[in-house]
Design a protein around this motif. Structure first.
Motif, PDB file in Angstrom:
ATOM      1  N   THR A 263       0.942  -1.385   0.025  1.00 22.81           N
ATOM      2  CA  THR A 263      -0.056   0.188   0.006  1.00 22.81           C
ATOM      3  C   THR A 263       0.818   1.163  -0.287  1.00 22.81           C
TER       4      THR A 263
ATOM      5  N   LEU B 243      -3.841  -2.734  -7.361  1.00 20.70           N
ATOM      6  CA  LEU B 243      -4.030  -2.573  -6.234  1.00 20.70           C
ATOM      7  C   LEU B 243      -4.319  -3.912  -5.505  1.00 20.70           C
TER       8      LEU B 243
ATOM      9  N   ARG C 293      -7.202   6.562  -7.917  1.00 20.58           N
ATOM     10  CA  ARG C 293      -7.399   5.435  -7.482  1.00 20.58           C
ATOM     11  C   ARG C 293      -7.629   4.566  -8.555  1.00 20.58           C
TER      12      ARG C 293
ATOM     13  N   TYR D  93       3.086   1.546  -3.650  1.00 22.76           N
ATOM     14  CA  TYR D  93       2.380   1.066  -4.995  1.00 22.76           C
ATOM     15  C   TYR D  93       2.875   2.178  -6.188  1.00 22.76           C
ATOM     16  N   PRO D  94       2.537   3.399  -5.552  1.00 22.92           N
ATOM     17  CA  PRO D  94       2.039   4.442  -6.636  1.00 22.92           C
ATOM     18  C   PRO D  94       3.831   4.667  -7.439  1.00 22.92           C
TER      19      PRO D  94
ATOM     20  N   TYR E 264      -3.202   4.228  -8.265  1.00 23.43           N
ATOM     21  CA  TYR E 264      -3.229   3.027  -7.676  1.00 23.43           C
ATOM     22  C   TYR E 264      -4.112   1.810  -8.340  1.00 23.43           C
TER      23      TYR E 264
END
Length: 329
Positions: free
Chosen positions: A253, A301, A294, A256-257, A298
């Motif tokens: 988390t 994800l 989102r 991730y970007p 992400y």
């Protein structure tokens, strides 16, 4: 990378009092690094092969492949076999195996080395040294194996009937010839390192802390004697799975970007918006501006969370078996 990080995160097992007649340090450490190398590499390969279809889908979604960009995770999992056959789910896995074997081994050995170095030279101990050693080990493994990851991503992004590369060797030759020589294999390295530092560090920190606390406070409930050395206490398999899953989810988390940015930079000229994504800053700005948080930074994800549990289960189960098989305890 989650499986390898989890493997390397494994702390030295908790030892029970030494029984009389047990082998000495010299006997236990014959070819120790080679055995560690093999154990980590085999476990990493087994874990990655298990989740290879999900890895392929992740690459396709992260980079918004034109054939699948309108689909979600499960829709893509159904669409790939229909368009490319079931082997399409494993496209790029050969390059992944070549990469993940040394990656897992290097990360595991580097973690132990850095942890000892940080403790003895800098005087840092407790849980902090896991965070520092884990970050350094993750970055070391990434730098050593990055060209293989680059080739794996290029192969995984290809769709049947639209192949730019015919195989691993051809991909290496093409990238070297058309994308700036040796430096072409390191496109996206900076976001990878920036993402790996918190990812590996948090993975090591979380898993190592959960493991040490668990074995210290509830050794009978959470642990069992190792089959190759009854004097060593190891976590039970389902506890390994739980601890690794939690560590992987938290670390993923946070980082991730950077993973999304890395994938787009690795794909390079394959993407139509290549000229707008030459640097890490430009790439993150482009993804955020066109797709938001989102659906951009992400995107995919949820797939990584789905990958986490089976990946950790296979990684830790195989690694514990290999440790016992190679007498590493």
């Amino acid at each position: 990378m989650a499986a390898a990080a989890a493997l390397a995160a494994a702390e030295p097992t908790t030892a029970m009092p030494q029984a009389a007649g047990a082998g000495g340090p010299a006997a236990r450490r014959d070819f120790y690094w080679l055995r560690s190398f093999l154990a980590g590499g085999i476990a990493g390969c087994c874990a990655k092969t298990t989740v290879a279809p999900l890895d392929r889908v992740k690459v396709l979604l992260q980079a918004h492949n034109q054939h699948y960009k309108h689909l979600g995770v499960f829709s893509t999992l159904r669409a790939v076999p229909q368009k490319e056959g079931y082997l399409g789910l494993y496209k790029g896995n050969g390059a992944m195996m070549i990469r993940i074997f040394p990656y897992g081994a290097i990360q595991f050995m580097a973690f132990e080395h850095y942890k000892t170095l940080i403790t003895t030279k800098l005087g840092v101990s407790g849980h902090v040294h896991r965070l520092m050693a884990g970050s350094m080990a993750g970055m070391t493994a990434v730098i050593c194996t990055y060209p293989l990851d680059m080739v794996r991503v290029r192969l995984a992004f290809q769709v049947k009937g639209e192949h730019t590369y015919t195989g691993i060797i051809h991909a290496f030759k093409t990238i070297y010839a058309k994308e700036g020589g040796f430096l072409g294999f390191y496109r996206g390295l900076m976001p990878t390192i920036l993402g790996m530092a918190p990812y590996a560090g948090v993975s090591f920190f979380t898993f190592g802390t959960l493991k040490s606390v668990g074995l210290s406070h509830a050794p009978t409930l959470l642990g069992r004697p190792s089959s190759d050395n009854p004097n060593v206490l190891v976590l039970k398999t389902h506890i390994n799975l739980l601890c690794g899953g939690v560590a992987g989810a938290i670390a993923q988390t946070i980082s991730y970007p950077f993973d999304v940015t890395r994938r787009r930079m690795q794909l390079g000229t394959v993407l139509p918006e290549f000229e707008k994504c030459l640097t890490m800053r430009e790439t993150m700005k482009y993804v955020y501006g066109h797709h938001g948080i989102r659906k951009g930074l992400y995107r995919g994800l949820s797939l990584n969370y789905i990958r986490c549990v089976p990946s950790q289960a296979v990684a830790f189960t195989t690694y514990e078996l290999m440790k016992q098989f190679f007498h590493l305890n």
